[in-house]
Structures are given as C-alpha cells and as structure tokens.
Design an enzyme around this catalytic site. Structure first.
Site, mmCIF file in Angstrom:
data_model
loop_
_atom_site.group_PDB
_atom_site.id
_atom_site.type_symbol
_atom_site.label_atom_id
_atom_site.label_comp_id
_atom_site.label_asym_id
_atom_site.label_seq_id
_atom_site.Cartn_x
_atom_site.Cartn_y
_atom_site.Cartn_z
ATOM 1 N N ALA A 71 42.561 118.614 19.996
ATOM 2 C CA ALA A 71 42.043 118.905 21.236
ATOM 3 C C ALA A 71 41.149 120.165 21.008
ATOM 4 C CB ALA A 71 43.319 119.320 22.075
ATOM 5 N N GLY A 116 45.614 116.324 18.689
ATOM 6 C CA GLY A 116 45.131 115.442 19.412
ATOM 7 C C GLY A 116 44.490 114.195 19.065
ATOM 8 N N GLU A 119 46.914 112.169 17.752
ATOM 9 C CA GLU A 119 47.585 111.414 18.886
ATOM 10 C C GLU A 119 46.795 110.318 19.419
ATOM 11 O OE1 GLU A 119 48.264 115.686 20.318
ATOM 12 O OE2 GLU A 119 50.402 115.114 20.441
ATOM 13 N N GLU A 139 49.548 121.728 15.550
ATOM 14 C CA GLU A 139 49.890 122.651 16.891
ATOM 15 C C GLU A 139 50.676 123.854 16.906
ATOM 16 O OE1 GLU A 139 50.099 119.165 16.809
ATOM 17 O OE2 GLU A 139 48.851 118.573 18.334
HETATM 18 N N1 CAA Z 1 38.556 122.873 18.591
HETATM 19 C C1 CAA Z 1 37.380 123.187 18.921
HETATM 20 N N2 CAA Z 1 36.578 123.515 17.939
HETATM 21 C C2 CAA Z 1 36.916 122.808 16.601
HETATM 22 C C3 CAA Z 1 37.922 122.090 16.492
HETATM 23 C C4 CAA Z 1 38.936 122.071 17.626
HETATM 24 N N3 CAA Z 1 40.288 121.493 17.553
HETATM 25 N N4 CAA Z 1 38.310 121.744 15.028
HETATM 26 C C5 CAA Z 1 36.930 122.270 14.636
HETATM 27 N N5 CAA Z 1 36.214 122.769 15.562
HETATM 28 C C6 CAA Z 1 34.879 123.314 15.238
HETATM 29 C C7 CAA Z 1 35.078 124.872 14.476
HETATM 30 O O1 CAA Z 1 35.308 125.687 15.359
HETATM 31 C C8 CAA Z 1 33.555 124.945 14.155
HETATM 32 O O2 CAA Z 1 32.849 125.270 15.139
HETATM 33 P P1 CAA Z 1 31.659 126.143 14.669
HETATM 34 O O3 CAA Z 1 30.829 125.977 13.902
HETATM 35 O O4 CAA Z 1 31.061 126.579 16.124
HETATM 36 O O5 CAA Z 1 32.321 127.643 14.285
HETATM 37 C C9 CAA Z 1 33.344 123.348 13.604
HETATM 38 O O6 CAA Z 1 34.151 122.858 14.453
HETATM 39 C C10 CAA Z 1 33.359 122.921 12.327
HETATM 40 O O7 CAA Z 1 34.834 123.258 11.917
HETATM 41 P P2 CAA Z 1 35.154 124.377 10.615
HETATM 42 O O8 CAA Z 1 33.998 125.395 10.339
HETATM 43 O O9 CAA Z 1 36.640 125.153 11.127
HETATM 44 O O10 CAA Z 1 35.280 123.581 9.481
HETATM 45 P P3 CAA Z 1 36.440 123.288 7.972
HETATM 46 O O11 CAA Z 1 35.643 122.480 7.288
HETATM 47 O O12 CAA Z 1 36.106 124.921 7.620
HETATM 48 O O13 CAA Z 1 37.698 123.127 8.878
HETATM 49 C C11 CAA Z 1 39.330 121.816 9.988
HETATM 50 C C12 CAA Z 1 37.904 121.778 9.187
HETATM 51 C C13 CAA Z 1 40.384 121.962 8.681
HETATM 52 C C14 CAA Z 1 39.576 120.514 10.564
HETATM 53 C C15 CAA Z 1 39.369 122.976 10.954
HETATM 54 O O14 CAA Z 1 38.258 123.085 11.667
HETATM 55 C C16 CAA Z 1 40.503 122.988 11.742
HETATM 56 O O15 CAA Z 1 41.497 123.443 11.313
HETATM 57 N N6 CAA Z 1 40.308 122.636 13.140
HETATM 58 C C17 CAA Z 1 41.380 122.707 14.020
HETATM 59 C C18 CAA Z 1 42.536 121.368 13.758
HETATM 60 C C19 CAA Z 1 43.640 121.898 14.816
HETATM 61 O O16 CAA Z 1 44.521 122.827 14.708
HETATM 62 N N7 CAA Z 1 43.826 120.856 15.608
HETATM 63 C C20 CAA Z 1 44.815 120.938 16.525
HETATM 64 C C21 CAA Z 1 44.287 121.437 17.921
HETATM 65 S S1 CAA Z 1 45.582 121.625 18.979
HETATM 66 C C22 CAA Z 1 45.699 120.207 19.901
HETATM 67 O O17 CAA Z 1 45.191 118.921 19.545
HETATM 68 C C23 CAA Z 1 47.036 120.101 20.936
HETATM 69 C C24 CAA Z 1 47.348 118.593 21.216
HETATM 70 O O18 CAA Z 1 48.267 118.115 20.679
HETATM 71 C C25 CAA Z 1 46.813 117.970 22.402
#
Ligand code: CAA
Length: 266
Positions: A71, A116, A119, A139
């Site tokens: 998400a 998400g 999911e 999460e």
């Molecule tokens: N939401 C918003 N933006 C996201 C994102 C997310 N879930 N995942 C990645 N991005 C964005 C980053 O902010 C970044 O944007 P900027 O360039 O503007 O800074 C861009 O995508 C590239 O990501 P990274 O620079 O972080 O890339 P990386 O290679 O260093 O890392 C990753 C990749 C490990 C996937 C890392 O992006 C990450 O940990 N993302 C989040 C994963 C996460 O926690 N997901 C769960 C979200 S909560 C959820 O999903 C709740 C639910 O159940 C409904």
C-alpha cells in the site's frame, strides 16, 4: 494486443480471451495509492462486464523491479483510524473484484510483492513468480498490520503458523522459499519465461468448459474458510449448477462417444 481501458496507473490490454492488467507506477514500485486501487477495481469490474469474452487474466506490475511494494505508505501517514479502515476496505473491494471475476486470474510477480502487494497477489487464483522475486508482509515494521487480506488469505495459502511467522517477523523471503511453502505455484528464470508459462496455463484452462471453470472458482472462493458442512453445501449447489450448462452435456457426451468435446461456453 489492444489497449482496452487505460488509467494513469493501471493498463488493461486484451489479447483474444486473455486480459493483461498492469499496475504501472514504477517510480513508487507500483505502490497501491487510493487512485491505483480505484483504477484496479474499475479494471476488474470492466472485465467482469465483458462476461464470457474474458477467459483468463494476468495481473502484473511494470518497471521490472516490483509487482507491488505495498500500500502507498505516504498516503497513509496522516490518516485517522476511520480513514485507515476505509483504505483497508478499498483494498478488500479490489480483492473481492478479482475473486468475483469468473475467469481465473494469475498473479505474475517479477520483483517485490510486499504488504498490500502480496495481499493483492493472494487475491488472485494463484501466483507465478520469477526467481528474482521477494515476498513479505512488512506491515508491523511500520506499526501497521496487514489490511488488504493478509491475515485472511496468507494463512490459507501457507498455514497459520507460517503466516504468523511471516507477519510477526516482517521477514522477506525469496521465490524459492515462497514456492517451497506453497505461496508461489511456479517459479521462472525471467520475466519472458514467466509470461510464457502463465499464458500456457491459461491456454490449458481455456481448452476446458468455461462455465465449469467459473463455477469451480466461485465455489472455491465461497467455500474458503467455511466449516466443512457449509463448504459441502456450497460445493453441492455448484455441482448442480454445472448440470444447467450445455458444456456439461457436451463434455460428458464427448467422453462417452470417445471424441474431443466442442465447448461453446454456454
Ligand atoms: N509506498 C510508497 N512509496 C513506496 C513504497 C510504498 N509501499 N515502496 C517503495 N516506494 C517508493 C520509495 O519511497 C521510493 O520513492 P522515492 O524515489 O521518491 O524516494 C521508490 O518507491 C523506490 O523505493 P526505494 O528507494 O525504497 O527502493 P529500494 O530498492 O531501496 O527498496 C523496497 C525497495 C525494499 C521494496 C523498499 O522500497 C520498501 O521497503 N518499500 C516498502 C515496503 C513495505 O513496507 N510495504 C508495506 C506497505 S504497508 C501495507 O501494504 C499495508 C497493507 O497491508 C494494506
């Protein structure tokens, strides 16, 4: 392939009876903002409106790094508890639209399928992935809990204990481990092989009676998580429904007459 419906973040292409739905927001690793979720919902509703013309769907992410990285975390930062619930409800509506589509939907994962994103993949009928893919429910690392069905569908896919371990640790696993625990049905060396494999599976399905596949999906989705006696009633009603179809008469007749069936989808 002809573009069908195009939003800013979600593309739908049609290739005969197959639809390819692509989440196309690579700058955010295809994170599911409310706009993306609404576009996905609209895409699956429009495929449902096409009825039996759609025989199978491939759901994927653009950009080569992610299926969906979760998400949209930025969109959640300032939500009230009520708005948080509403955002989870939107994710569940998308999952419901995927499960409600009569045609099978294969999640084609090439890269991150996190939170998400996992999911969303779990709402599909099954998951195919490249070896380079990673899966997880991160999460709790954000102080959140799975909100788009992770506590519901992940235990069904991998068992309660493994789901708890994945959710409590927020650990990321690779495609091989995901396949070993039954989360991923098949793994592929690269994206081309992934799509070739997924299309081959849809072609196998397409050779069968479409109404029967649709009834089987409906029964499997409706019976999931139900008590045995209730699940049995749902199956029995679905079995009866198959007898309403011309393809059932044709399939059985073809077997008895020792010939190939000529299904019409009716
Ligand atoms: N939401 C918003 N933006 C996201 C994102 C997310 N879930 N995942 C990645 N991005 C964005 C980053 O902010 C970044 O944007 P900027 O360039 O503007 O800074 C861009 O995508 C590239 O990501 P990274 O620079 O972080 O890339 P990386 O290679 O260093 O890392 C990753 C990749 C490990 C996937 C890392 O992006 C990450 O940990 N993302 C989040 C994963 C996460 O926690 N997901 C769960 C979200 S909560 C959820 O999903 C709740 C639910 O159940 C409904």
């Amino acid at each position: 392939e002809t573009p069908q419906a195009s939003g800013p973040d979600v593309r739908v292409e049609r290739d005969g009876g197959i639809a390819i739905v692509t989440i196309d927001r690579p700058a955010a690793l295809n994170a599911l903002s409310p706009d993306v979720l609404r576009a996905l919902h609209a895409a699956f509703e429009s495929l449902a409106a096409d009825g039996s013309a759609v025989r199978g769907v491939l759901l994927t992410g653009a950009g080569g790094r992610a299926f969906v990285a979760g998400a949209d975390i930025r969109a959640m930062a300032d939500l009230t508890p009520e708005q948080g619930e509403e955002s989870a409800r939107l994710g569940h509506r998308v999952a419901g639209a995927i499960e409600g589509l009569a045609a099978p939907v294969i999640a084609c994962v090439d890269g991150f399928a996190l939170g998400g994103g996992l999911e969303l993949a779990l709402a599909c009928d099954f998951i195919y992935a490249t070896d380079a893919s990673t899966f997880g429910q991160p999460e709790v690392r954000l102080g959140l809990t799975p909100g788009f069905g992770g506590t519901v569908r992940l235990p069904r896919a991998v068992g309660l204990a493994r789901a708890k371990e994945l959710i409590y640790t927020a650990r990321r696993i690779d495609a091989a481990e995901a396949a070993a625990m039954g989360l991923v049905s098949r793994t592929f060396a690269d994206r081309d092989a992934l799509f070739e494999g997924a299309r081959a599976t849809l072609a196998e399905i397409e050779a069968n009676a479409a109404p029967a596949v649709g009834i089987a999906k409906r029964v499997l989705v409706a019976a999931a998580g139900r008590r045995t006696d209730r699940a049995a009633e749902i199956e029995i009603a679905g079995f009866g429904d198959a007898f309403r179809t011309e393809d059932m008469r044709e399939g059985v007749a073809a077997f008895i007459e020792k010939r190939e069936p000529g299904f019409t989808g009716a």
